[in-house]
Design an enzyme around this catalytic site. Structure first.
Site, PDB file in Angstrom:
ATOM      1  N   CYS A 161      20.500  49.013  51.226  1.00 49.05           N
ATOM      2  CA  CYS A 161      19.704  49.901  50.257  1.00 49.05           C
ATOM      3  C   CYS A 161      20.839  50.321  48.926  1.00 49.05           C
ATOM      4  CB  CYS A 161      19.280  50.947  50.845  1.00 49.05           C
ATOM      5  SG  CYS A 161      19.941  52.488  51.260  1.00 49.05           S
ATOM      6  N   LYS A 218      40.973  26.675  42.395  1.00 51.74           N
ATOM      7  CA  LYS A 218      40.762  26.577  43.873  1.00 51.74           C
ATOM      8  C   LYS A 218      39.251  26.537  44.034  1.00 51.74           C
ATOM      9  CE  LYS A 218      43.408  29.747  46.657  1.00 51.74           C
ATOM     10  NZ  LYS A 218      44.200  30.976  46.439  1.00 51.74           N
ATOM     11  N   ALA A 273      39.192  39.528  50.553  1.00 52.74           N
ATOM     12  CA  ALA A 273      39.497  40.123  51.838  1.00 52.74           C
ATOM     13  C   ALA A 273      39.845  39.112  53.045  1.00 52.74           C
ATOM     14  CB  ALA A 273      38.234  40.702  52.340  1.00 52.74           C
ATOM     15  N   SER A 286      47.410  38.850  51.763  1.00 53.17           N
ATOM     16  CA  SER A 286      47.985  38.284  52.860  1.00 53.17           C
ATOM     17  C   SER A 286      49.594  38.750  52.777  1.00 53.17           C
ATOM     18  CB  SER A 286      47.596  36.761  52.908  1.00 53.17           C
ATOM     19  OG  SER A 286      46.795  36.418  52.433  1.00 53.17           O
ATOM     20  N   CYS A 304      21.227  57.431  51.218  1.00 54.26           N
ATOM     21  CA  CYS A 304      22.257  58.194  51.322  1.00 54.26           C
ATOM     22  C   CYS A 304      22.779  59.037  50.323  1.00 54.26           C
ATOM     23  CB  CYS A 304      23.238  57.795  52.350  1.00 54.26           C
ATOM     24  SG  CYS A 304      24.218  56.281  51.796  1.00 54.26           S
ATOM     25  N   HIS A 309      45.201  34.669  54.126  1.00 52.45           N
ATOM     26  CA  HIS A 309      45.515  33.201  54.141  1.00 52.45           C
ATOM     27  C   HIS A 309      46.515  32.614  54.877  1.00 52.45           C
ATOM     28  CE1 HIS A 309      42.814  32.625  50.179  1.00 52.45           C
ATOM     29  NE2 HIS A 309      43.292  34.008  50.021  1.00 52.45           N
ATOM     30  N   GLU A 315      49.840  57.384  41.534  1.00 47.91           N
ATOM     31  CA  GLU A 315      48.558  56.368  41.151  1.00 47.91           C
ATOM     32  C   GLU A 315      47.732  56.863  40.100  1.00 47.91           C
ATOM     33  OE1 GLU A 315      47.206  53.533  42.396  1.00 47.91           O
ATOM     34  OE2 GLU A 315      45.799  54.067  40.955  1.00 47.91           O
ATOM     35  N   CYS A 340      21.335  52.108  56.673  1.00 46.07           N
ATOM     36  CA  CYS A 340      21.663  50.675  56.929  1.00 46.07           C
ATOM     37  C   CYS A 340      22.878  50.472  57.811  1.00 46.07           C
ATOM     38  CB  CYS A 340      21.603  49.994  55.308  1.00 46.07           C
ATOM     39  SG  CYS A 340      20.556  50.516  54.259  1.00 46.07           S
ATOM     40  N   ILE A 389      51.369  39.805  41.342  1.00 43.72           N
ATOM     41  CA  ILE A 389      50.909  39.702  42.756  1.00 43.72           C
ATOM     42  C   ILE A 389      49.321  39.473  42.837  1.00 43.72           C
ATOM     43  CG2 ILE A 389      50.669  40.722  45.295  1.00 43.72           C
ATOM     44  CD1 ILE A 389      53.444  40.355  44.073  1.00 43.72           C
TER      45      ILE A 389
END
Lengths: 494, 323
Positions: A448, A259, A50, A351, A453, A53, A35, A413, A345
């Protein structure tokens, strides 16, 4: 440095590479994932809609249709095995005119051809009763019950973690700069030599899951050339306080322009608006534009009433890998034996990923004689990091008593505790950056946007990694949070 | 479940002053719940002066100002718990807090004072276009890094928004050796105190660019620059006025938002204009026995005024408990 010959090298630790790695980890093969970024899930997989489909969109007979429908069928079981949130909310494709209503039937028919179940065409009244905030101009909708929500960060992380536990190796910050065929005495391809700036690797098989760069890698070894255009999609994310705005993923009937945008809940309860679709040339450019963000807001407000722009907590852009042919390219390269592609892809790639993973694992194993591991050697289950925010009071009490770090809330949060953050760092292939923590446990993902944090996360990460505060990065090399040379006042100088 | 007459959520300036006031007005059973590991709230990172002119008739730093109240709370024997994060609150006045090292604490109160303060608006809320690199901080986050951890976030700085924290940080970053290139303010006038404009910008020759805003952020990994542009009366950027400013750090001081996530768990009327609960002259919300004070009600310019409102809330809570 030259490494020993491996059975398989997978290039890319996005959701596709991770799916292939996890599926291959059920076989007796020596597998390495390379990677280029410092963690998994840093390209296309980290910035998309996310969604799982249903599969009525793709052209019947295409790779997209086939893998979308089969991937979507596998997703729920996969998420259960990996303890990743999945929510089958269903989707509605909204039509706003009689003409658009006609398209609903086309989509329905296409869905039937693609093997999609649980579809129904609804009239305006039915749509309004399901989704009261949809614009009154709505004329009807196609309902698809198998559409679902999934968290691409958690899914990719979990796939990698599980692959690792099952013996797959990972090497990060290894950007492939060259691939060459290696031939045996008779001139037959015996494997591939893969070059990175740090090392040289050899493998009998290569699986190319390099997202927007998959064309470049493929073209290094094959005379059949592919070309990927990165298509930028911009999104706005709304605060969880708005989570009740819609109950389903709302699409528009696709037009000649594409779309179009969608309005959806996320699996964590935010509302996501977008994406645009801007083809470009720059494969690193994930900048948002004023125009794009305006378009996202204008077009989604046209579909759904009561979108409160004041509740936007962040905006972002992702790149989809669009191949000129318009379909997924999955399988062995024509003139490069044992070089396999998962190329082009784009949506519905998330999906489709589980199906792509299994298909390639089976294909590669079949062609190269990797046997399945005995079942006691493959562990398909993985436990997620327990989320304090989703526990009952009783569970919270127990977890704080057994692990005091769970009593220390770091991200206000999202109510993320130090216990979760420590686990995100300490797990196999654990977080190394602030973004890595955010993607695993959502610290800094809230309203926030890590204002409160960030210093605490920086401190925890430095402590855990044994580094200086000034070494900690947001997203890997070049993204230090703090000034390296800044003086740190020691206590005795006060 | 333990019981207290009065539970105060938040141990910053509002919560501390309210506790002292309630005690002085006769409430004996008081518990302060503070989510950080010490009392004082945001004052703990405010090492600049200018605090206390009204309350104490002398000029103190933020930490000194907080110290006086913390001492008072301790002298009066008021109970408090730090590292106690309130997760739930209900109409029966039951409060649940996660306490580090202890577990969940459940408290039954007869009266509650909400004093959770506020948070800074983030870059996301502004929807500024561009990349998402490291090097973008809210001014308060930068203040924590510099004043509490003693580490600089960067060297070449642009500040967006001329709220008081932004102005204070312009001076602070300069004193620590950074180069503050400008403070950009989208409005034709700064929202900060005049004394801060003089003492934090003018005294250090830091330009204040009124009617200007950042319209784009550059840099893939770490910030490399911002595009600044002039805006018209409708606060829209004017084409042709774009100006690229190289910098490695962008501080945002673009407004504060009362932190009312807990308040929203209660049937309390919220005011859209203040983003805080509606309160009467005695700082009581429309749910009897639930009071609110400080920046959780509306954003104040001066901590002295927060303390004054908290004194009223403490007194009213005492009266409520007597009835």
């Amino acid at each position: 440095m030259v490494n020993c010959m491996r059975d398989v090298i997978i290039i890319g630790a996005g959701v596709v590479g991770a799916s292939v790695a996890r599926a291959l980890s059920a076989y007796q093969a020596d597998v390495l994932v390379l990677e280029k970024e410092c963690e998994m899930c840093m390209g296309t997989s980290k910035a998309n809609s996310a969604l799982v489909h249903a599969g009525f969109d793709a052209k019947p007979g295409s790779r997209k249709a086939e893998f979308n429908v089969s991937g979507s069928r596998m997703m729920e079981q996969l998420c259960r095995e990996l303890d990743v949130p999945y929510s089958r909310d269903g989707a509605l494709v909204l039509a706003f005119s009689e003409e658009e209503k006609g398209v609903l039937q086309e989509l329905y028919d296409r869905g039937v051809k693609n093997g999609v179940n649980e579809m129904e065409i609804l009239d305006a009244e039915a749509v309004k009763s399901l989704e009261p905030h949809v614009s009154d101009r709505v004329a009807g909708a196609l309902y698809a019950g198998s559409a679902a929500l999934v968290c691409p960060f958690l899914l990719t992380t979990a796939l990698c973690e599980n692959a690792y536990v099952n013996g797959v190796e990972f090497a990060f910050e290894e950007e492939v700069t060259g691939i060459e065929k290696m031939t045996d005495a008779s001139g037959k391809v015996a494997g591939y030599q893969i070059q990175t700036p740090k090392a040289s690797y050899q493998a009998r098989c290569v699986i190319n899951c390099a997202g927007v760069y998959a064309d470049t890698l493929h073209n290094m070894v094959s005379s059949r050339k592919y070309h990927i255009t990165p298509v930028r999609g911009e999104y706005c994310l709304l605060d969880r306080s708005e989570g009740g705005l819609v109950q389903h993923t709302l699409f528009r009937v696709p037009s000649a322009k594409g779309k179009g945008v969608l309005v959806t809940r996320t699996v964590h309860g935010n509302i996501l608006l977008g994406p645009t679709a801007e083809p470009g040339n720059d494969k690193e450019s994930t900048a948002t534009t004023a125009k794009g963000l305006e378009r996202v807001l204008a077009e989604t407000k046209d579909m759904v009433n009561d979108i409160d722009v004041g509740k936007v907590i962040t905006s972002f852009a992702g790149l989809r890998a669009h191949e000129d042919g318009g379909d997924f390219v999955i399988g062995v390269a024509e003139d490069a034996p044992c070089f396999y592609d998962a190329l082009g892809i784009e949506s519905p790639g998330l999906s489709a990923a589980p199906a792509i993973g299994c298909f390639l694992a089976e294909l590669v194993s079949g062609e190269n004689g990797f046997a399945k591991k005995p079942s006691e050697d493959f562990h398909p289950y993985r436990k997620g990091i327990p989320a304090f925010a989703r526990m009952s009071n009783e569970e919270r009490n127990d977890v704080i008593r057994s692990n005091p770090a769970y009593g220390n809330i770091i991200c206000r949060c999202e109510e993320i505790t130090e216990g979760e953050i420590l686990e995100a760092i300490r797990r196999p292939l654990g977080a190394r950056t602030l973004d890595g923590i955010k993607r695993r446990v959502r610290a800094g993902m809230g309203r926030c946007q890590s204002g409160f944090c960030m210093p605490k996360l920086t401190e925890i990460l430095a402590r855990e990694l044994g580094q200086e505060l000034t070494d900690i990065t947001k997203s890997g090399e070049g993204s230090r949070i703090l000034e390296k040379e800044s003086r740190r006042k020691s206590d005795d100088s006060i | 479940m333990i019981a207290y007459d009065l539970v105060i959520v938040g141990g910053g300036p509002a919560g501390l002053a309210a506790a002292v006031s309630a005690k002085e007005n006769g409430v004996d059973s008081i518990l302060i719940l503070e989510r950080e590991n010490r009392l004082g709230g945001i004052l703990n990172q405010c090492i600049h002066n200018g605090f206390g002119l009204h309350t104490f008739q002398e000029e103190l730093t933020g930490t000194e100002y907080a110290y006086r109240y913390i001492q008072k709370v301790k002298e009066l024997g008021i109970d408090y718990k730090v590292s106690a994060f309130v997760t739930d609150i209900n109409v029966q006045k039951q409060i649940t807090a996660a306490v580090r090292g202890e577990g969940l604490l459940e408290v039954q109160a007869n009266a509650i004072i909400l004093a959770m303060g506020c948070r800074e608006r983030s870059r996301g809320a502004l929807n500024i276009a561009g990349t998402r690199p490291a090097g973008i901080f809210s001014a308060g986050t930068a203040q924590y890094f510099v004043n509490v951890l003693g580490i600089m976030p960067g060297k070449e700085v642009v500040i967006l928004g001329s709220g008081d924290i932004g102005l204070i940080m312009a001076r602070r970053m300069t004193l620590e050796g950074a180069h503050v290139k400008c403070v950009a303010e989208i409005l034709p006038k700064s929202g900060g105190l005049q004394r801060n404009i003089v003492q934090c910008l003018e005294d250090y020759d830091i330009p204040l660019r009124l009617s200007h805003t950042v319209i784009e952020i550059h840099g893939e990994k770490r910030l490399t620059g911002v595009t600044l542009a002039a805006v018209d009366e409708k606060l829209k950027s004017i084409p042709g006025t774009e100006e690229y400013i190289p910098c490695d750090t962008l501080l945002l001081s673009v407004g504060l938002i009362p932190e009312n996530e807990l308040t929203r768990q209660l049937p309390v009327t919220m005011l859209p204009e203040t983003k805080g609960p509606k309160v009467d002259a005695g700082m009581q919300t429309d749910l009897p026995g639930v009071f609110a004070c400080g920046n959780v009600v509306r954003v104040y310019d001066l901590v002295d005024n927060v303390s004054a409102a908290a004194v009223v809330a403490g007194r009213s809570a005492a009266e409520y408990l007597r009835e």
